[in-house]
Design a protein around this motif. Structure first.
Motif, PDB file in Angstrom:
ATOM      1  N   ARG A  73      12.325   1.154  -6.134  1.00 50.59           N
ATOM      2  CA  ARG A  73      11.031   0.749  -6.676  1.00 50.59           C
ATOM      3  C   ARG A  73      10.939   0.947  -8.184  1.00 50.59           C
ATOM      4  N   ALA A  74      10.453  -0.122  -8.889  1.00 52.74           N
ATOM      5  CA  ALA A  74      10.239  -0.054 -10.330  1.00 52.74           C
ATOM      6  C   ALA A  74       8.766  -0.125 -10.687  1.00 52.74           C
ATOM      7  N   GLY A  75       7.914  -0.436  -9.700  1.00 55.11           N
ATOM      8  CA  GLY A  75       6.490  -0.545  -9.992  1.00 55.11           C
ATOM      9  C   GLY A  75       5.798  -1.439  -8.987  1.00 55.11           C
ATOM     10  N   ALA A  76       4.621  -1.934  -9.363  1.00 56.16           N
ATOM     11  CA  ALA A  76       3.827  -2.782  -8.485  1.00 56.16           C
ATOM     12  C   ALA A  76       3.295  -3.972  -9.270  1.00 56.16           C
ATOM     13  N   ILE A  77       3.125  -5.099  -8.569  1.00 57.17           N
ATOM     14  CA  ILE A  77       2.524  -6.295  -9.145  1.00 57.17           C
ATOM     15  C   ILE A  77       1.303  -6.637  -8.306  1.00 57.17           C
ATOM     16  N   ARG A 187      -6.692   3.486  -8.361  1.00 54.34           N
ATOM     17  CA  ARG A 187      -6.672   4.205  -7.086  1.00 54.34           C
ATOM     18  C   ARG A 187      -5.329   4.083  -6.370  1.00 54.34           C
ATOM     19  N   LEU A 188      -4.669   2.934  -6.492  1.00 54.09           N
ATOM     20  CA  LEU A 188      -3.478   2.685  -5.681  1.00 54.09           C
ATOM     21  C   LEU A 188      -2.178   3.050  -6.366  1.00 54.09           C
ATOM     22  N   THR A 189      -2.083   2.891  -7.677  1.00 55.70           N
ATOM     23  CA  THR A 189      -0.822   3.201  -8.354  1.00 55.70           C
ATOM     24  C   THR A 189      -0.997   4.119  -9.560  1.00 55.70           C
TER      25      THR A 189
END
Length: 458
Positions: A73-77, A187-189
């Motif tokens: 994992r490198a992050g979120a989109i 809240r999520l990341t």
């Protein structure tokens, strides 16, 4: 040169991409909500205030879905599906994640949709009658019984929205939707935002950039509407699509026929506004073969293909009930629409009829917005603190969000970069234009805010 300080306008539908992934454990923010397996991948909920300016007031719950990264994992989109009135959770599986395997893809049902306090306003026969009612500019000018009926139906529509959703209908504007996105990010990341917005999602992204620009690590807006009043009404884009396909004359003839003698389709009839809506729906994909076939059927007296397309555009189900596309689409559109009185709505309709001689009058006026509360503030992008390039993707033959509007938005954004696809249909990403897809993936995965990207066309 950037344009400044004009009101928001424009709505659109969406085009998403195909793809699949294998699950891996998500990485929520510290003390973030718990994720669970669900039909959309992994799901959770986040409560937000109905009015961001009253954080201690009534709250609603936003339904969220995630497709976890399938590589380290490198992050979120965060992904906005467009609409308005479209479920982000349902559309998430359609997003092509080629090159994005190291990122969680997170989407949510925007307020008023799916699992996020949905509302439809009218339903069943009442909705059928509302959508089928045919009007001409002459009706408005002479205040005919047909016009008085339309005025009453529009008022009833707005009252039904309020009865169904309460004060939620007063808080659907782009700035409030952007506040929802910020609440989800925090809240999520808790990580800087990487955002992919389709069509209407581009307007939400632009509002987020204005309010929370310092949090933006990457932003790609696919076929967004201009956040300022466009140079031409949206109907002009659909008229242009008909003209490019060589179908404008046939479409006009079908509309004239449905105005005088609507063909029966079961217990319903293909009236002129329903025929026009069906034509609009069938221009989105860019393949006009189906539209030509529907026109041929109507010319032969069979209005079913155009009526089916109009039903799909309005979210009408086979059993005659309606989903959130009907109410949420119109109420969200009204949230940032500048006109709030009948005279302004008629003036906008007259402008559309002039700019789009085939479809403009047939699509009718937007009287529903009359009486809705005025926008709290105009949506602009003049003061954005974004430091990374914001990619604006656009197709030259887009009927729903014409290229000129996306080009204007890219110009307005201080760091906007226009990436153009030569082609028809709504949406640019994942439609075979390599320079578009490559630029979008490079921006979304860039680890350095100084990544190099310039305008491209292919």
């Amino acid at each position: 040169m950037h344009r400044r300080g004009r009101h928001a306008a424009g709505v659109a539908a969406l085009v998403l991409l195909g793809g699949c992934t294998a699950p891996s454990p998500p990485a929520p923010a510290a003390n973030g909500p718990a994720w669970r397996d669900c039909a959309f991948g992994r799901c959770t909920e986040v409560a937000v205030p109905v009015d961001p300016l009253a954080p201690d007031g009534r709250r609603i719950t936003l339904a969220v879905a995630m497709r976890p990264a399938s590589a380290p994992r490198a992050g979120a989109i965060f992904v906005h599906p467009g609409g308005p009135g479209v479920s982000g959770r349902e559309r998430l599986a359609s997003v092509d994640r080629s090159g994005l395997e190291a990122y969680d893809l997170i989407a949510w049902d925007p307020r008023g949709v799916g699992g996020s306090r949905p509302f439809a306003c009218l339903d069943g026969p009442d909705a059928d009658a509302f959508l089928a009612h045919d009007l001409s500019l002459a009706d408005a000018e002479a205040d005919t019984p047909a016009w008085r009926r339309a005025r009453a139906e529009a008022a009833a529509f707005g009252a039904a929205c309020r009865a169904d959703a309460g004060d939620l209908v007063d808080h659907l504007d782009a700035a409030t939707q952007a506040a929802d996105l910020e609440a989800l990010r925090a809240r999520l990341t808790g990580e800087p935002l990487r955002f992919l917005g389709f069509s209407e999602g581009g307007r939400v992204g632009a509002a987020y950039a204005e309010a929370h620009g310092e949090q933006v690590a990457a932003m790609v807006l696919d076929s967004p509407p201009d956040v300022n009043p466009p140079t031409a009404p949206q109907a002009a884009g659909f008229d242009a699509a008909l003209a490019r396909a060589g179908l404008a004359g046939r479409a006009a003839a079908v509309l004239a026929r449905t105005a005088s003698d609507p063909p029966a389709v079961g217990e319903r009839a293909l009236t002129r506004p329903l025929a026009a809506a069906g034509m609009v729906a069938l221009t989105y994909a860019g393949d006009t073969t189906v539209l030509a076939d529907a026109l041929a059927a109507a010319e032969a007296g069979d209005g079913a293909p155009l009526l089916d397309a109009a039903d799909g555009l309005a979210g009408r189900r086979p059993d005659g009930s309606y989903g959130p596309l009907l109410g949420t689409f119109r109420a969200t559109t009204c949230a940032d629409t500048p006109w709030r009185d009948e005279a302004s709505a008629v003036a906008a309709w007259r402008e559309a009829a002039t700019a789009a001689p085939t479809l403009g009058e047939a699509l009718g006026p937007d009287l529903v917005c009359v009486g809705f509360p005025a926008p709290a503030a105009p949506l602009t992008v003049a003061g954005s603190a974004v430091r990374v390039p914001i990619l604006v993707l656009a197709s030259t033959g887009d009927p729903a969000t014409p290229h000129a509007g996306s080009e204007a938005l890219a110009d307005d954004l201080a760091t906007g970069v226009l990436i153009t696809r030569e082609g028809k249909g709504h949406g640019a990403l994942g439609r075979g234009a390599a320079c578009v897809d490559e630029a979008a993936r490079a921006a979304l995965t860039a680890g350095d805010s100084r990544f190099d990207v310039g305008p491209r066309r292919c």
